[in-house]
Design an enzyme around this catalytic site. Sequence first.
Site, PDB file in Angstrom:
ATOM      1  N   THR A  49       0.818  -1.209   0.000  1.00  0.00           N
ATOM      2  CA  THR A  49       0.000   0.000   0.000  1.00  0.00           C
ATOM      3  C   THR A  49       0.850   1.257   0.000  1.00  0.00           C
ATOM      4  O   THR A  49       1.777   1.383   0.827  1.00  0.00           O
ATOM      5  CB  THR A  49      -0.922   0.023   1.231  1.00  0.00           C
ATOM      6  N   ALA A  67       4.951  -5.359   6.743  1.00  0.00           N
ATOM      7  CA  ALA A  67       4.850  -5.908   8.096  1.00  0.00           C
ATOM      8  C   ALA A  67       5.646  -7.204   8.218  1.00  0.00           C
ATOM      9  O   ALA A  67       6.201  -7.721   7.231  1.00  0.00           O
ATOM     10  CB  ALA A  67       3.387  -6.135   8.448  1.00  0.00           C
ATOM     11  N   HIS A 105      -0.691 -11.700  -3.380  1.00  0.00           N
ATOM     12  CA  HIS A 105      -0.522 -12.421  -2.123  1.00  0.00           C
ATOM     13  C   HIS A 105       0.491 -13.540  -2.358  1.00  0.00           C
ATOM     14  O   HIS A 105       0.148 -14.609  -2.865  1.00  0.00           O
ATOM     15  CB  HIS A 105      -1.850 -12.990  -1.629  1.00  0.00           C
ATOM     16  N   THR A 159       4.303 -18.454 -18.175  1.00  0.00           N
ATOM     17  CA  THR A 159       3.752 -19.770 -18.457  1.00  0.00           C
ATOM     18  C   THR A 159       4.769 -20.838 -18.078  1.00  0.00           C
ATOM     19  O   THR A 159       5.951 -20.730 -18.421  1.00  0.00           O
ATOM     20  CB  THR A 159       3.401 -19.904 -19.951  1.00  0.00           C
TER      21      THR A 159
END
Length: 214
Positions: A49, A67, A105, A159
């Site tokens: 962010t 974090a 993620h 790929t």
Amino acid sequence: MFTGLVTDVGEVVSVSGDDRLRRIRIRSAYDPATIALGASIACSGPCLTAVAVEGVAGGCEFSVDAAAETLALTTVGTWVAGTRVNLERSLKIGDELGGHLVTGHVDGRAEIVARESVTGGIGDPQWAPSDRFTLRAPGGLARFIAQKGSVCLDGTSLTVNTVAGNLFSVLLIPHTLAVTTWGRRRQGDSLNLEVDLIARYAARLTEAQPALAD
């Protein structure tokens, strides 16, 4: 959400903090007007962010906070001033989905075990060779990687060419090597790995079948 198509290569300007929380300042060619506070930016894979942004000559400098979990699970904990990172701003409705759906993620870190040049093979001596990278997937993630499937490595949608146990390979064309950090990658380097979203959910559904049958 992202596509895994890198739109800029940024450079880490400074890193402050400790293993609980680090603030990382990154220089980019992005127009500062296109980065709002709180915007999501994929930085070599992890979705981070933007907590500060300012214009500088040739673009902007933006700051992100990482974090403890991100620092431990990804390569972000190894970044220092001068580290180059692949950047992509979040996907907007109506944008072309040229790669594959990427969440930012990161699942773990893959290790490059070999890099080799592959001749073009189209009869043109001027055709630049591509490079094949063989990587080792971390424990538990190899089952999500399939031949001809997609993976995201350091924020790049690729790929899968071959799979053998926990080893898999990807092929990088000259353009990708030139416009991302891949051109500098060598044996032993660690890369942020995000497995295909569909593969993850398909595996989870398969695992849940016995319980659902009961």
